[in-house]
Motif scaffolding. Structure first.
Motif, PDB file in Angstrom:
ATOM      1  N   PRO A 255      23.681  63.840 -46.766  1.00 50.54           N
ATOM      2  CA  PRO A 255      24.274  63.439 -45.477  1.00 50.54           C
ATOM      3  C   PRO A 255      25.079  64.564 -44.820  1.00 50.54           C
ATOM      4  CG  PRO A 255      25.192  62.137 -47.317  1.00 50.54           C
ATOM      5  CD  PRO A 255      24.085  62.957 -47.869  1.00 50.54           C
ATOM      6  N   GLN A 256      25.581  65.506 -45.627  1.00 51.00           N
ATOM      7  CA  GLN A 256      26.380  66.599 -45.032  1.00 51.00           C
ATOM      8  C   GLN A 256      25.509  67.530 -44.181  1.00 51.00           C
ATOM      9  OE1 GLN A 256      25.791  66.183 -48.259  1.00 51.00           O
ATOM     10  NE2 GLN A 256      24.861  68.081 -49.012  1.00 51.00           N
ATOM     11  N   ASP A 257      24.185  67.436 -44.327  1.00 54.71           N
ATOM     12  CA  ASP A 257      23.296  68.273 -43.519  1.00 54.71           C
ATOM     13  C   ASP A 257      22.557  67.470 -42.456  1.00 54.71           C
ATOM     14  OD1 ASP A 257      23.903  70.691 -44.736  1.00 54.71           O
ATOM     15  OD2 ASP A 257      22.562  70.264 -46.414  1.00 54.71           O
ATOM     16  N   LEU A 258      23.060  66.275 -42.212  1.00 58.14           N
ATOM     17  CA  LEU A 258      22.377  65.360 -41.298  1.00 58.14           C
ATOM     18  C   LEU A 258      23.299  64.954 -40.159  1.00 58.14           C
ATOM     19  CD1 LEU A 258      19.593  63.993 -41.398  1.00 58.14           C
ATOM     20  CD2 LEU A 258      20.652  62.123 -42.677  1.00 58.14           C
ATOM     21  N   PHE A 259      22.769  65.000 -38.936  1.00 57.13           N
ATOM     22  CA  PHE A 259      23.498  64.488 -37.763  1.00 57.13           C
ATOM     23  C   PHE A 259      22.714  63.296 -37.223  1.00 57.13           C
ATOM     24  CE2 PHE A 259      26.514  67.933 -36.841  1.00 57.13           C
ATOM     25  CZ  PHE A 259      26.004  68.958 -37.630  1.00 57.13           C
ATOM     26  N   ILE A 260      23.400  62.182 -37.033  1.00 59.58           N
ATOM     27  CA  ILE A 260      22.745  61.016 -36.427  1.00 59.58           C
ATOM     28  C   ILE A 260      23.123  60.963 -34.950  1.00 59.58           C
ATOM     29  CG2 ILE A 260      22.647  58.504 -36.370  1.00 59.58           C
ATOM     30  CD1 ILE A 260      21.255  59.720 -38.822  1.00 59.58           C
ATOM     31  N   ASP A 261      22.092  60.926 -34.099  1.00 59.93           N
ATOM     32  CA  ASP A 261      22.303  60.821 -32.656  1.00 59.93           C
ATOM     33  C   ASP A 261      21.956  59.398 -32.230  1.00 59.93           C
ATOM     34  OD1 ASP A 261      22.231  60.833 -29.917  1.00 59.93           O
ATOM     35  OD2 ASP A 261      21.041  62.668 -29.745  1.00 59.93           O
ATOM     36  N   PRO A 262      22.953  58.572 -31.859  1.00 62.08           N
ATOM     37  CA  PRO A 262      22.660  57.181 -31.495  1.00 62.08           C
ATOM     38  C   PRO A 262      22.004  57.037 -30.132  1.00 62.08           C
ATOM     39  CG  PRO A 262      25.019  57.596 -31.374  1.00 62.08           C
ATOM     40  CD  PRO A 262      24.385  58.882 -31.816  1.00 62.08           C
ATOM     41  N   LEU A 263      21.785  58.125 -29.428  1.00 58.12           N
ATOM     42  CA  LEU A 263      21.053  58.149 -28.163  1.00 58.12           C
ATOM     43  C   LEU A 263      21.768  57.434 -27.015  1.00 58.12           C
ATOM     44  CD1 LEU A 263      17.430  57.796 -29.470  1.00 58.12           C
ATOM     45  CD2 LEU A 263      18.365  59.754 -28.224  1.00 58.12           C
ATOM     46  N   ILE A 264      22.555  58.186 -26.312  1.00 60.10           N
ATOM     47  CA  ILE A 264      23.201  57.658 -25.120  1.00 60.10           C
ATOM     48  C   ILE A 264      22.223  57.793 -23.950  1.00 60.10           C
ATOM     49  CG2 ILE A 264      24.361  59.876 -24.672  1.00 60.10           C
ATOM     50  CD1 ILE A 264      25.702  56.365 -23.787  1.00 60.10           C
ATOM     51  N   LEU A 265      22.100  56.724 -23.164  1.00 64.36           N
ATOM     52  CA  LEU A 265      21.195  56.743 -22.007  1.00 64.36           C
ATOM     53  C   LEU A 265      22.028  56.861 -20.730  1.00 64.36           C
ATOM     54  CD1 LEU A 265      18.598  54.040 -23.082  1.00 64.36           C
ATOM     55  CD2 LEU A 265      18.612  56.497 -23.531  1.00 64.36           C
TER      56      LEU A 265
ATOM     57  N   ALA B 131      23.809  55.370 -15.164  1.00 60.52           N
ATOM     58  CA  ALA B 131      23.313  54.931 -13.861  1.00 60.52           C
ATOM     59  C   ALA B 131      22.018  54.132 -13.994  1.00 60.52           C
ATOM     60  CB  ALA B 131      23.093  56.149 -12.964  1.00 60.52           C
ATOM     61  N   VAL B 132      21.417  54.169 -15.169  1.00 60.70           N
ATOM     62  CA  VAL B 132      20.124  53.521 -15.368  1.00 60.70           C
ATOM     63  C   VAL B 132      20.217  52.403 -16.396  1.00 60.70           C
ATOM     64  CG1 VAL B 132      17.748  53.887 -16.141  1.00 60.70           C
ATOM     65  CG2 VAL B 132      18.928  55.687 -14.840  1.00 60.70           C
ATOM     66  N   ALA B 133      20.945  52.672 -17.485  1.00 59.48           N
ATOM     67  CA  ALA B 133      20.970  51.725 -18.609  1.00 59.48           C
ATOM     68  C   ALA B 133      22.394  51.580 -19.103  1.00 59.48           C
ATOM     69  CB  ALA B 133      20.050  52.218 -19.720  1.00 59.48           C
ATOM     70  N   GLN B 134      23.175  50.923 -18.250  1.00 59.65           N
ATOM     71  CA  GLN B 134      24.610  50.838 -18.463  1.00 59.65           C
ATOM     72  C   GLN B 134      24.986  50.144 -19.770  1.00 59.65           C
ATOM     73  OE1 GLN B 134      26.282  49.277 -14.886  1.00 59.65           O
ATOM     74  NE2 GLN B 134      28.389  49.600 -15.565  1.00 59.65           N
ATOM     75  N   GLU B 135      24.149  49.191 -20.191  1.00 59.80           N
ATOM     76  CA  GLU B 135      24.512  48.376 -21.351  1.00 59.80           C
ATOM     77  C   GLU B 135      24.474  49.157 -22.663  1.00 59.80           C
ATOM     78  OE1 GLU B 135      21.948  48.156 -19.435  1.00 59.80           O
ATOM     79  OE2 GLU B 135      20.111  47.980 -20.609  1.00 59.80           O
ATOM     80  N   HIS B 136      23.909  50.370 -22.624  1.00 64.64           N
ATOM     81  CA  HIS B 136      23.799  51.119 -23.883  1.00 64.64           C
ATOM     82  C   HIS B 136      25.091  51.783 -24.332  1.00 64.64           C
ATOM     83  CE1 HIS B 136      19.507  50.910 -24.951  1.00 64.64           C
ATOM     84  NE2 HIS B 136      19.348  50.670 -23.651  1.00 64.64           N
ATOM     85  N   ALA B 137      25.955  52.143 -23.383  1.00 64.87           N
ATOM     86  CA  ALA B 137      27.144  52.934 -23.765  1.00 64.87           C
ATOM     87  C   ALA B 137      28.004  52.240 -24.821  1.00 64.87           C
ATOM     88  CB  ALA B 137      27.957  53.297 -22.521  1.00 64.87           C
ATOM     89  N   PRO B 138      28.367  50.954 -24.622  1.00 69.25           N
ATOM     90  CA  PRO B 138      29.174  50.314 -25.674  1.00 69.25           C
ATOM     91  C   PRO B 138      28.448  50.228 -27.014  1.00 69.25           C
ATOM     92  CG  PRO B 138      29.002  48.898 -23.707  1.00 69.25           C
ATOM     93  CD  PRO B 138      28.136  50.076 -23.458  1.00 69.25           C
ATOM     94  N   GLU B 139      27.120  50.080 -26.965  1.00 69.00           N
ATOM     95  CA  GLU B 139      26.353  49.999 -28.218  1.00 69.00           C
ATOM     96  C   GLU B 139      26.376  51.338 -28.949  1.00 69.00           C
ATOM     97  OE1 GLU B 139      25.315  47.120 -29.331  1.00 69.00           O
ATOM     98  OE2 GLU B 139      25.858  46.089 -27.453  1.00 69.00           O
ATOM     99  N   VAL B 140      26.317  52.419 -28.168  1.00 65.13           N
ATOM    100  CA  VAL B 140      26.379  53.757 -28.774  1.00 65.13           C
ATOM    101  C   VAL B 140      27.742  53.969 -29.433  1.00 65.13           C
ATOM    102  CG1 VAL B 140      26.518  56.221 -28.225  1.00 65.13           C
ATOM    103  CG2 VAL B 140      24.629  54.836 -27.334  1.00 65.13           C
ATOM    104  N   LEU B 141      28.802  53.543 -28.746  1.00 63.37           N
ATOM    105  CA  LEU B 141      30.145  53.700 -29.316  1.00 63.37           C
ATOM    106  C   LEU B 141      30.266  52.903 -30.624  1.00 63.37           C
ATOM    107  CD1 LEU B 141      32.280  53.472 -26.043  1.00 63.37           C
ATOM    108  CD2 LEU B 141      31.734  55.531 -27.363  1.00 63.37           C
TER     109      LEU B 141
END
Lengths: 265, 324
Positions: free
Chosen positions: A154-164, A167-177
């Protein structure tokens, strides 16, 4: 915070032109400017419109590293271009990226192992980007487990939860957080978390403000790394201030000057 | 049982005081402090490459306010700073001598820059250990005297004090020009400690020329709070805060011999026991506590406290041997 400079990307007109003309000077200038601004990695992306992504990626990595010792985040979905970038790279590269699809993991992770590179895993799979945090975290868990199978911790791994784009997909920001919070509990030590920050402000007005606000919110949720514009002084000031507010550094009246001075090389 | 070990990424800077002949000075040896990579004396977590150093204090005027039990070991030299320094460095084995230019105080000897230069020169030629030199504490007088003193000791790489947030510029300037280290004092305030270090480096003095004085109280006089501030300085250093990663000096003797428990004579409170043993014990207990908090240089006054402190440090620095 691990800062990854986003500017060497063929989508930017100056970089696109430099690639077309194989002119190293703009690449050199961007590499130096971003390293001085505090970048720990330089993201390098050929852009979509090149004829020979393999050659171009190799050239970009070599060209950037002619003037800085900074490691490169090799940003491509093209496996051949990725290999060319890894082969050209000095030091320890960052692979940007794999998804949670099994076939993709089985292609990218052996390359990471072979070249001793770190890897960004995107919290998406063949079904696309999940709608909520739980599904993102589930994919992150699959990536952590797959990496472990290939001997990548895991120390060599970065997880990107994908922020969208907000202006297009507002509902994703809280899910990313929320995903940022959950990923910290996945393993001990946990994988690092990362966002491609500028994506949040695509197609919005006040792009810099949107970036800054989201970055400070994400840092409060434990974000470890971001691909961003390290030459945006206002944004870098947010990083310095958030480090103080999160009690990672001792406050003093000149904290901002010190952060800026450190980044002035 | 398996030990849980903390992994630190930062370390305390190393600061060297005193310049030998090959470095342009006249000292027989220099003293390097700092360089720790863990909390004090946790040998299983980090290294203590330089043992904490002991300085004995010398005044350029006989200190009337010192109690008799403290004046006694220096009785023959109290009015001769050079002889006093020689006694500290020789007979009493001090790593460093700290010269306090108390006579400059307008309310005391009211001496000036020329006298101070003469004293500094005489002490420099009397001993070959590195020197700490501090002013009388009157800001205007110190700003007048210390630049002249810095010049008189040019090239000796002394440790000069005391810089404060309200008054640091002239002392920093003389340290830059004449190649000295500086004591940066903050009033039990970690934020000001960091800020002052930044202000000093902005004037061109390198970070590895700064020693932090976080201010300390004696045992029984708020030492717990001093301890917590010093602990935060060390934790900041270990977490990579470069503007806090300086070694720490504590003026142990000054504080301990101000305490009632050290000052009351034998007959004041009979059940407290004789003053001599009591005063030395008070100084020693203050020193050992601040040592555990992360002190790198301890300025003490009584030679017996210095001796016992040295033995204690011997044990602490070797206590890790055999522990994997």
């Amino acid at each position: 915070m691990i800062l990854i400079g986003e500017r060497i990307n063929g989508l930017f007109r100056d970089v696109g032109r430099a690639i077309a003309e194989r002119n190293p000077e703009p690449i050199h200038a961007l590499a130096i400017a971003q390293a001085r601004a505090g970048a720990h990695f330089l993201d390098v992306n050929t852009g979509p419109a090149v004829d020979d992504p393999e050659k171009v990626m190799g050239w970009l990595v070599r060209t950037a590293q002619e003037v800085v010792d900074t490691a490169i985040s090799i940003d491509t979905m093209n496996v051949k271009a990725l290999e060319a970038g890894l082969a050209a790279h000095r030091g320890r590269a960052l692979i940007n990226s794999t998804t949670g699809e099994r076939a993709k993991l089985d292609t990218i992770l052996p390359l990471a192992k072979e070249y001793g590179a770190q890897v960004i895993g995107l919290a998406m799979n063949e079904k696309g980007v999940p709608k909520d945090a739980n599904d993102r975290t589930a994919i992150a868990m699959e990536i952590v487990a797959a990496a472990d199978e290939y001997g990548i911790g895991p120390q060599d791994l970065f997880i990107d939860p994908l922020i969208l784009p907000v202006a297009v997909a507002q509902e994703h920001a809280p899910e990313v957080l929320e995903t940022l919070r959950q990923v910290r509990l996945l393993a001990d030590p946990p994988p690092s978390t990362l966002v491609g920050l500028s994506n949040v402000s695509q197609k919005s007005k006040n792009r810099s403000l949107v970036n800054r606000t989201f970055l400070s919110m994400a840092m409060a949720c434990g974000l470890d790394a971001a691909i961003l514009d390290v030459t945006d002084q206002d944004l870098m000031d947010v990083v310095a201030t958030a480090n103080i507010l999160l009690n990672r550094e001792v406050y003093c009246d000149s904290y901002l000057e010190v952060a800026r001075r450190a980044h002035a090389g | 049982m398996e030990l849980l070990r903390e992994k630190w990424t930062g370390k305390v800077r190393e600061v060297t005081i005193g310049a030998t002949h090959e470095h342009g000075g006249t000292r027989a040896r220099s003293v390097t402090v700092g360089g720790e990579t863990g909390l004090p004396f946790l040998h299983f977590e980090g290294e203590t490459p330089n043992r904490p150093s002991i300085a004995l204090e010398v005044w350029d005027i006989a200190p009337e306010e010192w109690p008799e039990v403290l004046r006694e070991p220096y009785a023959d030299v109290l009015s001769d700073p050079a002889a006093w320094a020689r006694k500290c460095a020789g007979e009493y084995g001090a790593d460093l001598v700290m010269l306090r230019l108390a006579s400059c105080d307008p309310d005391r000897g009211n001496t000036g820059a020329a006298e101070a230069q003469a004293v500094v020169r005489s002490v420099l030629s009397a001993v070959d250990v590195p020197l700490i030199i501090i002013g009388c504490g009157d800001p205007d007088r110190d700003n007048e005297v210390m630049p002249a003193v810095g010049e008189a000791a040019a090239g000796e790489n002394c440790l000069m004090g005391i810089a404060k947030q309200e008054n640091y510029k002239s002392l920093v300037a003389t340290c830059v020009v004449n190649g000295h280290n500086i004591i940066a004092q903050s009033p039990l305030d970690i934020n000001i400690a960091k800020q002052l270090n930044i202000l000093i480096t902005e004037m061109g003095l390198a970070p590895d020329k700064i020693i932090i004085d976080p201010m300390s109280g004696a045992l029984g006089y708020g030492i717990e709070y001093c301890y917590s501030i010093m602990e935060r300085v060390r934790l900041g250093s270990l977490q990579g805060d470069k503007m806090l990663a300086m070694p720490v000096i504590t003026f142990v003797g000054q504080e301990a011999w101000r305490a009632k428990e050290a000052r009351e004579p034998d007959d004041a409170v009979p059940e407290w026991g004789p003053q001599r043993a009591r005063g030395v014990a008070w100084e020693l207990m203050t020193a050992t506590t601040l040592l555990q908090a992360g002190a790198d240089i301890l300025v003490v006054r009584h030679p017996e406290a210095a001796k016992a402190l040295r033995e204690h440090i011997d044990e602490l620095v070797t206590s890790g041997e055999g522990v994997a």
